[in-house]
Design a protein around this motif. Structure first.
Motif, short mmCIF file in Angstrom:
data_model
loop_
_atom_site.label_atom_id
_atom_site.label_comp_id
_atom_site.label_asym_id
_atom_site.label_seq_id
_atom_site.Cartn_x
_atom_site.Cartn_y
_atom_site.Cartn_z
N TYR A 84 0.83 -1.20 0.00
CA TYR A 84 0.00 0.00 0.00
C TYR A 84 0.87 1.26 0.00
CZ TYR A 84 -2.84 3.83 1.65
OH TYR A 84 -3.45 5.05 1.78
N ARG A 85 1.87 1.29 0.85
CA ARG A 85 2.73 2.49 0.92
C ARG A 85 3.41 2.76 -0.42
NH1 ARG A 85 5.55 1.75 6.91
NH2 ARG A 85 3.75 2.49 8.11
N LYS A 86 3.88 1.70 -1.04
CA LYS A 86 4.58 1.86 -2.32
C LYS A 86 3.64 2.40 -3.39
CE LYS A 86 6.87 -0.89 -5.91
NZ LYS A 86 7.31 -2.26 -6.30
N LEU A 87 2.44 1.81 -3.50
CA LEU A 87 1.51 2.22 -4.54
C LEU A 87 0.87 3.57 -4.22
CD1 LEU A 87 -0.17 -1.24 -5.26
CD2 LEU A 87 1.39 0.02 -6.75
N ALA A 88 0.65 3.85 -2.94
CA ALA A 88 0.08 5.15 -2.56
C ALA A 88 1.01 6.29 -2.93
CB ALA A 88 -0.24 5.17 -1.07
N ARG A 89 2.31 6.08 -2.77
CA ARG A 89 3.28 7.10 -3.19
C ARG A 89 3.24 7.29 -4.70
NH1 ARG A 89 6.69 4.66 0.77
NH2 ARG A 89 7.65 3.38 -0.87
N LYS A 90 3.09 6.17 -5.42
CA LYS A 90 3.10 6.23 -6.88
C LYS A 90 1.88 6.97 -7.43
CE LYS A 90 3.15 3.21 -10.96
NZ LYS A 90 3.22 1.80 -11.44
N TYR A 91 0.72 6.79 -6.78
CA TYR A 91 -0.53 7.35 -7.33
C TYR A 91 -1.10 8.50 -6.50
CZ TYR A 91 -0.62 3.40 -10.54
OH TYR A 91 -0.30 2.51 -11.53
N HIS A 92 -0.31 9.04 -5.60
CA HIS A 92 -0.83 10.17 -4.83
C HIS A 92 -1.12 11.33 -5.80
CE1 HIS A 92 -1.34 13.34 -1.91
NE2 HIS A 92 -1.34 12.43 -0.96
N PRO A 93 -2.34 11.88 -5.76
CA PRO A 93 -2.70 12.92 -6.75
C PRO A 93 -1.80 14.14 -6.73
CG PRO A 93 -4.65 12.11 -5.58
CD PRO A 93 -3.46 11.52 -4.89
N ASP A 94 -1.13 14.41 -5.62
CA ASP A 94 -0.28 15.60 -5.54
C ASP A 94 1.04 15.44 -6.29
OD1 ASP A 94 -2.19 16.81 -4.03
OD2 ASP A 94 -1.23 16.40 -2.10
N VAL A 95 1.42 14.19 -6.53
CA VAL A 95 2.73 13.97 -7.16
C VAL A 95 2.67 13.14 -8.44
CG1 VAL A 95 3.95 14.20 -4.96
CG2 VAL A 95 3.18 11.94 -5.73
N SER A 96 1.60 12.36 -8.59
CA SER A 96 1.53 11.44 -9.73
C SER A 96 1.17 12.17 -11.02
CB SER A 96 0.50 10.34 -9.46
OG SER A 96 0.40 9.49 -10.59
N LYS A 97 1.75 11.70 -12.13
CA LYS A 97 1.44 12.23 -13.44
C LYS A 97 0.45 11.34 -14.19
CE LYS A 97 5.80 14.74 -14.26
NZ LYS A 97 5.72 15.27 -12.92
N HIS A 98 -0.02 10.26 -13.55
CA HIS A 98 -0.99 9.37 -14.19
C HIS A 98 -2.35 10.05 -14.27
CE1 HIS A 98 2.14 6.49 -13.00
NE2 HIS A 98 1.64 5.69 -13.93
N ASP A 99 -3.02 9.89 -15.41
CA ASP A 99 -4.32 10.52 -15.60
C ASP A 99 -5.36 10.00 -14.61
OD1 ASP A 99 -3.30 11.99 -17.68
OD2 ASP A 99 -3.97 10.58 -19.23
N ASP A 100 -5.23 8.74 -14.22
CA ASP A 100 -6.22 8.14 -13.33
C ASP A 100 -5.72 8.09 -11.89
OD1 ASP A 100 -4.22 6.30 -13.71
OD2 ASP A 100 -5.56 4.57 -13.93
#
Length: 318
Positions: A25-41
């Motif tokens: 969870y920690r790993k993926l939450a960092r990856k997809y946190h809206p404040d830092v992630s560039k992923h559209d979703d």
């Protein structure tokens, strides 16, 4: 409603340990946190991760979720089996204040609503009093009519020595009061979580439901059943013995009764003040034309009646 595969969302096997869950969870939450992630979703993925973690980090929610089995796939149409949480003992704490609540309807249908409805308010810093627990149990409708003494088995989630969720069973003897209805609760004092002393143990609240009955249906205090009757009983009237959850009673069928007619036996529902009623729905059953005599009887009826069952069916339009 769509099934949510929380293990797939977190990229985990079902055998994952609590540490595996936290780490993923920690790993993926960092990856997809809206404040830092560039992923559209990113925002949607972040919410999915939070929902999956909310379930899999909690031993009770995870054990309850695992009860559904592993045959379901993420996004598949899904309805929880009836009474899926029967006999499953939850702590009464429920969701923590300030916890994320924007969850998928799948989560809400399984873990929302009454979870924690009986939790005691107030500070828990010293944890003197044990937590209240709750569970859903199913009883026979007849027990609500007469009251009963019964033994019930509950499954309690625990963490085993390897850090995995396991279920332990415990059996309790309970008194079912006459007149109890589905949705009401029985309080078993001192049968919840352990406190600082035995006198400080929490309580166990049992939510009552009724097992599916082959004959009766329940709506609050009222009970109903379908009663098979012969055509001549419906047409000419009859006195018929009718089963109730508390024994047989005699009921009069008025002449000229049609199929589907509802007849009320006042006060023969679940006992209360006032008691519920028992509704009898007439189901006219035709005898088979399986012999020469039976065929002749039907032919005689055909000649005797000037009867068109579809006289008003077509509405007179051409």
């Amino acid at each position: 409603m769509k099934y949510r595969d929380y293990y797939e969302i977190l990229g985990l096997e079902r055998s994952a340990s609590p540490e595996d869950v936290k780490r993923s969870y920690r790993k993926l939450a960092r990856k997809y946190h809206p404040d830092v992630s560039k992923h559209d979703d990113a925002e949607d993925r972040f919410k999915e991760l939070g929902e999956a973690y909310e379930v899999l980090k909690d031993p009770e929610k995870r054990a309850a979720y695992d009860r559904m089995g592993d045959k379901w796939r993420d996004g598949q149409d899904f309805q929880p089996p009836p009474n899926w949480d029967e006999g499953f003992e939850f702590r009464g704490a429920g969701s923590q204040p300030g916890a994320q609540t924007d969850f998928h309807e799948f989560f809400e249908s399984m873990f929302g609503g009454a979870r924690g409805a009986h939790a005691r308010a107030g500070p828990k810093a010293f944890n003197v009093r044990g937590e209240d627990h709750h569970a859903k149990v199913l009883i026979d409708l007849e027990d609500a009519y007469r009251g009963a003494q019964r033994s019930i088995s509950l499954q309690v989630p625990v963490i085993d020595a390897q850090g995995h969720v396991a279920l332990e069973s415990r059996t309790l003897d309970i008194s079912i009061p006459k007149g109890i209805r589905a949705g009401q609760h029985l309080r078993l004092g001192g049968q919840g979580g352990a406190g600082a002393t035995p006198a400080d143990a929490g309580d166990l609240y049992l939510e009552i439901g009724f097992r599916e009955h082959p004959r009766f249906r329940v709506d609050g205090r009222d009970v109903s059943l379908e009663l098979p009757v012969a055509p001549w009983e419906a047409a000419l009237g009859a006195k018929i013995a009718v089963p109730t959850p508390d024994g047989m009673v005699e009921m009069t069928i008025p002449p000229g009764s049609a199929g589907g007619r509802r007849l009320r036996l006042r006060g023969k529902g679940i006992p209360a003040n006032p008691p519920g009623d028992l509704y009898v729905i007439l189901n006219i059953v035709l005898p088979p034309a399986d012999s020469e005599t039976a065929e002749a009887a039907y032919e005689s009826m055909q000649r005797a009646f000037n009867f068109d069952p579809r006289a008003h069916f077509y509405g007179g339009s051409s």
